[in-house]
Design an enzyme around this catalytic site. Structure first.
Site, mmCIF file in Angstrom:
data_model
loop_
_atom_site.group_PDB
_atom_site.id
_atom_site.type_symbol
_atom_site.label_atom_id
_atom_site.label_comp_id
_atom_site.label_asym_id
_atom_site.label_seq_id
_atom_site.Cartn_x
_atom_site.Cartn_y
_atom_site.Cartn_z
ATOM 1 N N ASN A 125 32.626 45.760 37.868
ATOM 2 C CA ASN A 125 33.318 45.421 36.622
ATOM 3 C C ASN A 125 32.239 45.015 35.638
ATOM 4 O O ASN A 125 31.666 43.935 35.752
ATOM 5 C CB ASN A 125 34.309 44.276 36.867
ATOM 6 C CG ASN A 125 34.938 43.779 35.569
ATOM 7 O OD1 ASN A 125 34.793 44.402 34.522
ATOM 8 N ND2 ASN A 125 35.635 42.646 35.647
ATOM 9 N N LYS B 191 32.555 44.328 32.558
ATOM 10 C CA LYS B 191 33.011 43.426 31.482
ATOM 11 C C LYS B 191 32.482 43.956 30.140
ATOM 12 O O LYS B 191 32.391 45.178 29.995
ATOM 13 C CB LYS B 191 32.591 41.983 31.785
ATOM 14 C CG LYS B 191 32.986 41.588 33.221
ATOM 15 C CD LYS B 191 32.887 40.129 33.527
ATOM 16 C CE LYS B 191 33.325 39.903 34.975
ATOM 17 N NZ LYS B 191 33.325 38.488 35.355
ATOM 18 N N HIS C 156 42.822 40.587 35.126
ATOM 19 C CA HIS C 156 41.606 39.818 35.448
ATOM 20 C C HIS C 156 41.759 38.396 34.898
ATOM 21 O O HIS C 156 42.385 38.198 33.850
ATOM 22 C CB HIS C 156 40.384 40.504 34.831
ATOM 23 C CG HIS C 156 39.089 39.938 35.313
ATOM 24 N ND1 HIS C 156 38.568 38.772 34.793
ATOM 25 C CD2 HIS C 156 38.241 40.345 36.279
ATOM 26 C CE1 HIS C 156 37.423 38.501 35.430
ATOM 27 N NE2 HIS C 156 37.205 39.430 36.334
ATOM 28 N N GLU D 98 39.831 36.581 33.303
ATOM 29 C CA GLU D 98 39.350 36.414 31.924
ATOM 30 C C GLU D 98 40.425 36.841 30.935
ATOM 31 O O GLU D 98 40.582 36.243 29.870
ATOM 32 C CB GLU D 98 38.041 37.200 31.725
ATOM 33 C CG GLU D 98 36.877 36.485 32.407
ATOM 34 C CD GLU D 98 35.767 37.393 32.904
ATOM 35 O OE1 GLU D 98 35.680 38.555 32.491
ATOM 36 O OE2 GLU D 98 34.966 36.921 33.752
ATOM 37 N N GLU E 148 40.001 36.892 43.318
ATOM 38 C CA GLU E 148 38.812 36.389 42.641
ATOM 39 C C GLU E 148 39.013 34.916 42.267
ATOM 40 O O GLU E 148 39.603 34.618 41.220
ATOM 41 C CB GLU E 148 38.549 37.186 41.357
ATOM 42 C CG GLU E 148 38.290 38.657 41.567
ATOM 43 C CD GLU E 148 37.495 39.272 40.409
ATOM 44 O OE1 GLU E 148 36.462 39.880 40.682
ATOM 45 O OE2 GLU E 148 37.895 39.100 39.247
ATOM 46 N N GLY F 256 30.946 34.544 38.096
ATOM 47 C CA GLY F 256 29.826 34.367 37.178
ATOM 48 C C GLY F 256 29.093 33.049 37.355
ATOM 49 O O GLY F 256 28.270 32.684 36.520
ATOM 50 N N SER G 195 30.779 36.391 42.334
ATOM 51 C CA SER G 195 29.366 36.261 42.723
ATOM 52 C C SER G 195 28.993 37.061 43.972
ATOM 53 O O SER G 195 28.167 36.613 44.769
ATOM 54 C CB SER G 195 28.986 34.782 42.869
ATOM 55 O OG SER G 195 29.170 34.102 41.627
HETATM 56 P P1 13P Z 1 30.677 38.057 39.087
HETATM 57 O O1 13P Z 1 30.392 39.030 40.202
HETATM 58 O O2 13P Z 1 29.708 38.173 37.950
HETATM 59 O O3 13P Z 1 30.876 36.683 39.591
HETATM 60 O O4 13P Z 1 32.092 38.523 38.454
HETATM 61 C C1 13P Z 1 33.165 38.706 39.285
HETATM 62 C C2 13P Z 1 34.254 39.358 38.519
HETATM 63 O O5 13P Z 1 34.874 38.748 37.672
HETATM 64 C C3 13P Z 1 34.547 40.770 38.791
HETATM 65 O O6 13P Z 1 35.741 41.159 38.211
#
Ligand code: 13P
Length: 247
Positions: free
Chosen positions: A9, A11, A94, A96, A166, A172, A211
């Site tokens: 992903n 982003k 997601h 976010e 997640e 992140g 992560s």
């Molecule tokens: P990270 O791998 O950067 O922690 O992000 C995870 C994520 O949100 C994947 O959709």
């Protein structure tokens, strides 16, 4: 029996030019694939990404879509538009998007149903905050997200949905859930799916995200209820090849 999937992903990262050059290198490194590998890229990178992976088994996904087929929804993209552009997977709900754009389980459910209708593979995300975990309401939160997200979806379609667990505190942050924490929740999600769909729950792929990197992928992916990963930051680096080839 279950699809094993490693999904990146991106982003809001990489321009179309960066997409073309990154995927050219990754494609050369990856070689033959024994699992589903895909990159969920920004909308404006989709055409460049589809072009870059032509002739390989790498799939291209989107990070969101609208639940209506067309209409007055300024700034939105429909499932048909994604399909026509060559997209085969789409991330829905997601954390976010849930937290910055107020996406609800009801909206997530509408999008998942729409994606299924047009033949896109939805990757439906769920996850708890650190506060919810600490308050002990973790399982209620996840159950609500799963039951809400799958509302009105028949078993034949349910097995096409991919669930991504997640935990928000692991996204992140560099703090990965332990293998046991991730497995416990992915097993719980499968239990909720079993209550909804019986044996079909055994056919639904459940991914862990938060992560994931080339160092922790192997032990996470070897847990019985974890069928792959949804990878953010580490999918923007050449070492993503090692995440894919974690064995
Ligand atoms: P990270 O791998 O950067 O922690 O992000 C995870 C994520 O949100 C994947 O959709």
């Amino acid at each position: 029996m279950r699809r094993e999937i490693i999904a990146g992903n991106w982003k809001m990262n990489f321009t179309a030019d960066q997409t073309a050059s990154f995927l050219k290198d990754v494609k050369a490194e990856l070689g033959g694939l024994d699992k589903v590998v895909l990159f969920c890229v920004p909308y404006t990178d989709i055409l460049a990404a589809v072009e870059a992976v032509k002739g390989t088994d790498i799939q291209i996904g989107a990070q969101n879509m609208h639940y209506e087929a067309s209409g007055a929804y300024t700034g939105e993209i429909s499932a048909e538009m994604l399909l026509e552009a060559g997209v085969t997977y789409v991330i829905i709900g997601h954390s976010e998007r849930r937290s910055y754009y107020n996406e609800t389980d009801e909206g997530v459910n509408k999008k998942v149903r729409r994606a299924l209708e047009v033949g896109l593979n939805p990757i439906m995300c769920c996850g708890e905050t650190l506060q919810q975990r600490e308050e002990g309401v973790l399982k209620e939160v996840i159950r609500t997200q799963i039951v809400g997200g799958f509302a009105g979806i028949a078993a034949a379609d349910a097995k096409k949905v991919i669930v991504a667990y997640e935990p928000i505190w692991a996204i992140g942050t560099g703090v990965t859930a332990t293998d046991e924490q991730a497995e416990e929740m992915c097993a719980f999600i499968r239990q909720v799916l079993c209550e909804l769909y019986g044996d079909v729950s055994e056919e639904i792929s459940i991914l862990y995200g938060g992560s994931v990197n080339e160092k922790n992928a192997k032990s996470l992916m070897s847990m019985p209820n974890i069928d792959g990963g949804l990878v953010g930051g580490a999918s923007l680096k050449p070492s993503f090849v090692q995440v894919v080839n974690y064995e």
